[in-house]
Scaffold this motif. Structure first.
Motif, PDB file in Angstrom:
ATOM      1  N   THR A  26       0.840  -1.191   0.000  1.00 30.18           N
ATOM      2  CA  THR A  26       0.000   0.000   0.000  1.00 30.18           C
ATOM      3  C   THR A  26       0.879   1.247   0.000  1.00 30.18           C
ATOM      4  O   THR A  26       2.084   1.172   0.243  1.00 30.18           O
ATOM      5  CB  THR A  26      -0.906   0.026   1.242  1.00 30.18           C
ATOM      6  N   LYS A  27       0.264   2.382  -0.259  1.00 31.74           N
ATOM      7  CA  LYS A  27       1.011   3.644  -0.208  1.00 31.74           C
ATOM      8  C   LYS A  27       1.599   3.872   1.177  1.00 31.74           C
ATOM      9  O   LYS A  27       2.677   4.445   1.317  1.00 31.74           O
ATOM     10  CB  LYS A  27       0.099   4.813  -0.587  1.00 31.74           C
ATOM     11  N   GLU A  28       0.883   3.404   2.181  1.00 35.88           N
ATOM     12  CA  GLU A  28       1.356   3.579   3.555  1.00 35.88           C
ATOM     13  C   GLU A  28       2.634   2.782   3.817  1.00 35.88           C
ATOM     14  O   GLU A  28       3.377   3.074   4.756  1.00 35.88           O
ATOM     15  CB  GLU A  28       0.269   3.164   4.550  1.00 35.88           C
ATOM     16  N   ASP A  29       2.897   1.756   3.019  1.00 33.93           N
ATOM     17  CA  ASP A  29       4.098   0.932   3.181  1.00 33.93           C
ATOM     18  C   ASP A  29       5.355   1.583   2.608  1.00 33.93           C
ATOM     19  O   ASP A  29       6.465   1.125   2.881  1.00 33.93           O
ATOM     20  CB  ASP A  29       3.910  -0.432   2.492  1.00 33.93           C
ATOM     21  N   ILE A  30       5.199   2.632   1.811  1.00 34.28           N
ATOM     22  CA  ILE A  30       6.347   3.224   1.119  1.00 34.28           C
ATOM     23  C   ILE A  30       7.466   3.664   2.073  1.00 34.28           C
ATOM     24  O   ILE A  30       8.635   3.364   1.802  1.00 34.28           O
ATOM     25  CB  ILE A  30       5.901   4.368   0.187  1.00 34.28           C
ATOM     26  N   PRO A  31       7.186   4.327   3.190  1.00 28.80           N
ATOM     27  CA  PRO A  31       8.297   4.719   4.075  1.00 28.80           C
ATOM     28  C   PRO A  31       9.099   3.526   4.599  1.00 28.80           C
ATOM     29  O   PRO A  31      10.302   3.641   4.842  1.00 28.80           O
ATOM     30  CB  PRO A  31       7.603   5.460   5.225  1.00 28.80           C
ATOM     31  N   ALA A  32       8.463   2.386   4.742  1.00 29.13           N
ATOM     32  CA  ALA A  32       9.141   1.194   5.265  1.00 29.13           C
ATOM     33  C   ALA A  32       9.570   0.240   4.154  1.00 29.13           C
ATOM     34  O   ALA A  32       9.936  -0.903   4.433  1.00 29.13           O
ATOM     35  CB  ALA A  32       8.210   0.475   6.242  1.00 29.13           C
ATOM     36  N   LEU A  37      11.263  -5.017   2.066  1.00 27.08           N
ATOM     37  CA  LEU A  37      11.910  -5.821   1.027  1.00 27.08           C
ATOM     38  C   LEU A  37      13.024  -6.692   1.599  1.00 27.08           C
ATOM     39  O   LEU A  37      13.197  -7.837   1.186  1.00 27.08           O
ATOM     40  CB  LEU A  37      12.445  -4.925  -0.090  1.00 27.08           C
ATOM     41  N   ARG A  38      13.772  -6.163   2.563  1.00 24.73           N
ATOM     42  CA  ARG A  38      14.825  -6.962   3.200  1.00 24.73           C
ATOM     43  C   ARG A  38      14.240  -8.113   4.011  1.00 24.73           C
ATOM     44  O   ARG A  38      14.903  -9.127   4.234  1.00 24.73           O
ATOM     45  CB  ARG A  38      15.700  -6.082   4.093  1.00 24.73           C
ATOM     46  N   ALA A  39      12.991  -7.984   4.442  1.00 25.46           N
ATOM     47  CA  ALA A  39      12.357  -9.017   5.260  1.00 25.46           C
ATOM     48  C   ALA A  39      11.829 -10.197   4.436  1.00 25.46           C
ATOM     49  O   ALA A  39      11.455 -11.223   4.998  1.00 25.46           O
ATOM     50  CB  ALA A  39      11.209  -8.407   6.064  1.00 25.46           C
ATOM     51  N   VAL A  40      11.815 -10.050   3.114  1.00 27.62           N
ATOM     52  CA  VAL A  40      11.334 -11.150   2.268  1.00 27.62           C
ATOM     53  C   VAL A  40      12.411 -12.239   2.263  1.00 27.62           C
ATOM     54  O   VAL A  40      13.565 -11.983   1.908  1.00 27.62           O
ATOM     55  CB  VAL A  40      11.049 -10.667   0.831  1.00 27.62           C
ATOM     56  N   PRO A  41      12.061 -13.456   2.657  1.00 34.53           N
ATOM     57  CA  PRO A  41      13.052 -14.539   2.710  1.00 34.53           C
ATOM     58  C   PRO A  41      13.634 -14.857   1.326  1.00 34.53           C
ATOM     59  O   PRO A  41      12.945 -14.731   0.303  1.00 34.53           O
ATOM     60  CB  PRO A  41      12.257 -15.738   3.244  1.00 34.53           C
ATOM     61  N   ASP A  42      14.878 -15.281   1.315  1.00 36.19           N
ATOM     62  CA  ASP A  42      15.544 -15.636   0.057  1.00 36.19           C
ATOM     63  C   ASP A  42      14.778 -16.711  -0.706  1.00 36.19           C
ATOM     64  O   ASP A  42      14.695 -16.669  -1.932  1.00 36.19           O
ATOM     65  CB  ASP A  42      16.978 -16.113   0.315  1.00 36.19           C
TER      66      ASP A  42
END
Length: 102
Positions: A26-32, A37-42
């Protein structure tokens, strides 16, 4: 791909499994975004890349890989045909409209 478009249907969404190869935020996710993205598992990234490799040709208008892979043109024709058939069924069930033939 990361999709940040609320209330927007992606191309060929009814035909392609976007959830298998993209992240929807969501747009609200943009600041984080970097943290998310780093939290997405390999393993998830690998699975999504594999899925995208299977489906990316469907977004191309040219056929660089031969007729065994549908192009955006092919999917447009399929989507339009499905919509026309659905409309024909709805029209044939309605007593107020003329009979539709497809």
């Amino acid at each position: 791909p990361v999709i940040i478009q609320p209330n927007v249907t992606q191309p060929f969404e009814e035909l392609l499994p976007y959830e298998d190869f993209s992240l929807r935020l969501t747009k609200e996710d943009i600041p984080a975004l970097p943290k998310l993205l780093r939290a997405v598992p390999d393993a998830t990234i690998c699975r999504m890349q594999t899925s995208l490799a299977k489906h990316y040709r469907a977004l191309l208008w040219q056929k660089p890989h031969g007729p065994q892979h549908p192009s955006a043109y092919d999917l447009t024709m399929i989507a339009l045909c499905r919509r026309a058939k659905s409309l024909a069924v709805r029209l044939s069930r309605s007593p107020d409209t003329a009979r539709a033939y497809l």
